[in-house]
Design a protein around this motif. Sequence first.
Motif, PDB file in Angstrom:
ATOM      1  N   GLN A 133       3.047  -5.249  -2.335  1.00 52.86           N
ATOM      2  CA  GLN A 133       3.094  -4.613  -1.023  1.00 52.86           C
ATOM      3  C   GLN A 133       3.196  -5.690   0.063  1.00 52.86           C
ATOM      4  OE1 GLN A 133       3.240  -1.370  -0.538  1.00 52.86           O
ATOM      5  NE2 GLN A 133       2.886  -0.744  -2.660  1.00 52.86           N
ATOM      6  N   VAL A 134       4.337  -5.716   0.762  1.00 51.37           N
ATOM      7  CA  VAL A 134       4.602  -6.714   1.808  1.00 51.37           C
ATOM      8  C   VAL A 134       4.635  -6.018   3.162  1.00 51.37           C
ATOM      9  CG1 VAL A 134       6.176  -8.484   2.648  1.00 51.37           C
ATOM     10  CG2 VAL A 134       5.926  -8.110   0.186  1.00 51.37           C
ATOM     11  N   TRP A 135       3.768  -6.450   4.072  1.00 51.96           N
ATOM     12  CA  TRP A 135       3.721  -5.891   5.425  1.00 51.96           C
ATOM     13  C   TRP A 135       4.230  -6.950   6.408  1.00 51.96           C
ATOM     14  CZ3 TRP A 135       1.383  -1.241   7.492  1.00 51.96           C
ATOM     15  CH2 TRP A 135       0.989  -0.333   6.499  1.00 51.96           C
ATOM     16  N   ILE A 136       5.043  -6.500   7.372  1.00 51.35           N
ATOM     17  CA  ILE A 136       5.560  -7.389   8.411  1.00 51.35           C
ATOM     18  C   ILE A 136       5.161  -6.829   9.768  1.00 51.35           C
ATOM     19  CG2 ILE A 136       7.594  -8.508   9.384  1.00 51.35           C
ATOM     20  CD1 ILE A 136       9.029  -8.032   6.744  1.00 51.35           C
ATOM     21  N   ALA A 208      -2.181  -4.037   1.244  1.00 50.53           N
ATOM     22  CA  ALA A 208      -1.212  -5.121   1.401  1.00 50.53           C
ATOM     23  C   ALA A 208      -1.565  -6.308   0.507  1.00 50.53           C
ATOM     24  CB  ALA A 208      -1.161  -5.568   2.856  1.00 50.53           C
ATOM     25  N   HIS A 209      -0.538  -6.858  -0.159  1.00 51.26           N
ATOM     26  CA  HIS A 209      -0.702  -8.092  -0.923  1.00 51.26           C
ATOM     27  C   HIS A 209      -0.237  -9.305  -0.113  1.00 51.26           C
ATOM     28  CE1 HIS A 209      -0.264  -5.016  -4.217  1.00 51.26           C
ATOM     29  NE2 HIS A 209      -1.338  -5.650  -4.626  1.00 51.26           N
ATOM     30  N   VAL A 210       0.748  -9.073   0.753  1.00 51.06           N
ATOM     31  CA  VAL A 210       1.285 -10.129   1.613  1.00 51.06           C
ATOM     32  C   VAL A 210       1.437  -9.560   3.019  1.00 51.06           C
ATOM     33  CG1 VAL A 210       3.237 -11.653   2.088  1.00 51.06           C
ATOM     34  CG2 VAL A 210       2.549 -11.230  -0.277  1.00 51.06           C
ATOM     35  N   ILE A 211       0.966 -10.305   4.019  1.00 49.02           N
ATOM     36  CA  ILE A 211       1.123  -9.901   5.418  1.00 49.02           C
ATOM     37  C   ILE A 211       1.799 -11.042   6.162  1.00 49.02           C
ATOM     38  CG2 ILE A 211      -0.034  -9.247   7.564  1.00 49.02           C
ATOM     39  CD1 ILE A 211      -2.301  -8.095   5.861  1.00 49.02           C
ATOM     40  N   VAL A 212       2.920 -10.732   6.799  1.00 49.08           N
ATOM     41  CA  VAL A 212       3.646 -11.703   7.613  1.00 49.08           C
ATOM     42  C   VAL A 212       3.388 -11.369   9.077  1.00 49.08           C
ATOM     43  CG1 VAL A 212       5.880 -12.686   8.202  1.00 49.08           C
ATOM     44  CG2 VAL A 212       5.424 -11.960   5.847  1.00 49.08           C
ATOM     45  N   VAL A 213       2.745 -12.273   9.795  1.00 50.81           N
ATOM     46  CA  VAL A 213       2.409 -12.048  11.201  1.00 50.81           C
ATOM     47  C   VAL A 213       3.446 -12.776  12.065  1.00 50.81           C
ATOM     48  CG1 VAL A 213       0.670 -12.320  13.007  1.00 50.81           C
ATOM     49  CG2 VAL A 213      -0.042 -11.853  10.644  1.00 50.81           C
TER      50      VAL A 213
END
Length: 517
Positions: A133-136, A208-213
Amino acid sequence: MAKFVIAGRADCPYYAKTELLADYLQKNLPDFRIHKITQRPEVWEDWLKDVCEKNKWSHKNSPIIWRELLDRGGKGLLLGGYNEFLEHAQLYYDVTSSMTTELMMVIAQENLGAHIQKEQEEEGLKTCINPLQVWITSASAPACYNLIPILTSGEVFGMHTEISITLFDNKQAEEYLKSLVMETQDLASPVLRSVSICTKVEEAFCQAHVIVVLDDSTDKEVFTLEDCLRSRVPLCRLYGYLIEKNAHESVRVIVGGKTFVNLKTVLLMRYAPRIAHNIIAVALGVEGEAKAILARKLKTTPSYIKDVIIWGNISGNNYVDLRKTRVYRYESAIWGPLHYSRPLLNLIFDSEWIKREFVATLKNLTATGRQFGGILAAHSIATTLKYWYHGSPPGEIVSLGILSEGQFGIPKGIVFSMPVKFENGTWVVLTDLKDTEISEQIMTRMTSDLIQEKLVALGDKIHFQPYQSEHKDLVPHEEKNPVMSDAYFLNQIPQTTFEKPQSLEFLNGFEGKTVES
């Protein structure tokens, strides 16, 4: 040992007859092995064509049988179809088949049913496997548009890792996000399970496994640098709370962009202490800019330049260290193999260019944010993520913004860009590098601004006072060709307008949402 591959159309009666004969041989001969492949009738011809083109065979019917040369390491040896396999069995093993036509047809239909059931079971298993799960965040930013194709290419997490992307932004960006979802789906990426949007704060970062801020876009006005620093706190507090509450326990957070990168990272660590060890800041953008400037000077390719170290504030006062930098595949009187390299400082004889023009160009890029657009930001984030999951190139130095624990004499408690290597899913600070000492004056200049930035943002200090050196020299004489970018935090504020400090409910368009620190 003889190993035969028997492939055919799932409803082919001759495949059924070949399969029965092969099963008999495998059961009664100790050194006879078979591998079976079936394909749906509608895809059989295309599959057979691809196999024949790959192996330079000529075969047009079902089944196709070939022998794998396990003992020779070569490609498979085509045997032919059913008739050729029957002749082979009679000649070498004195075995023949007595299956009737009626039985062949019955088994062929059973094979087709079994093949369809197997496909359904495999699809069912896929739904049980949770994708990454990738959140941007701030997904309407240009960097997100450029980041999505890289993430869905399989280059970052691997071709065997499926991902689901969630685009997180305010309600005002919803229509744009919907069009971005459709464009992403049009990519037809084999690693993309799904793409969706989220504009509800309470649902942000769910599992989320990855969060891009990314940089949060805002058209609000502030009138002072101090207000601009303090305006970053509410959103980071909100994000920290939501990450702790909703994200997976092993979530990895990567902070990119060109404004207040170090500050946002340290604030997220403060408000999400449970996963603070998994929050990093991207410094490869500045590194890429430096490599490009150097490559233009040397008339070479930026990718041939390695081990540029970025120290300090990624989006402000930083120190570009070229003392470990090497150039590969450089065209000169001295040539060597691909792994041969030469120190960059031995190739640029104009030290004044490094001290003046190089510094000025980097300073201008940092101050204005020019060239650090969506493409560079996306590539820097994607490359850092790739290294985080799969390791950085062996022997290569990578710059990364992390929380200082006192390495290199850096004060604890600030996020500082320093040299690392990625391995085994984490990073290791390269504290054993030789000849990387930084003068006290330069270190104080970088750390002073970072400490003040944090104190002002949290309200522990009223005014921000940029560090003033007692020496007017841009570069201390005792350093060997160091490079110092002289941009202060004021340069990180949009040039057209200052932002007015806003309460949390107006930040980023997330109305009515407040979080206690």
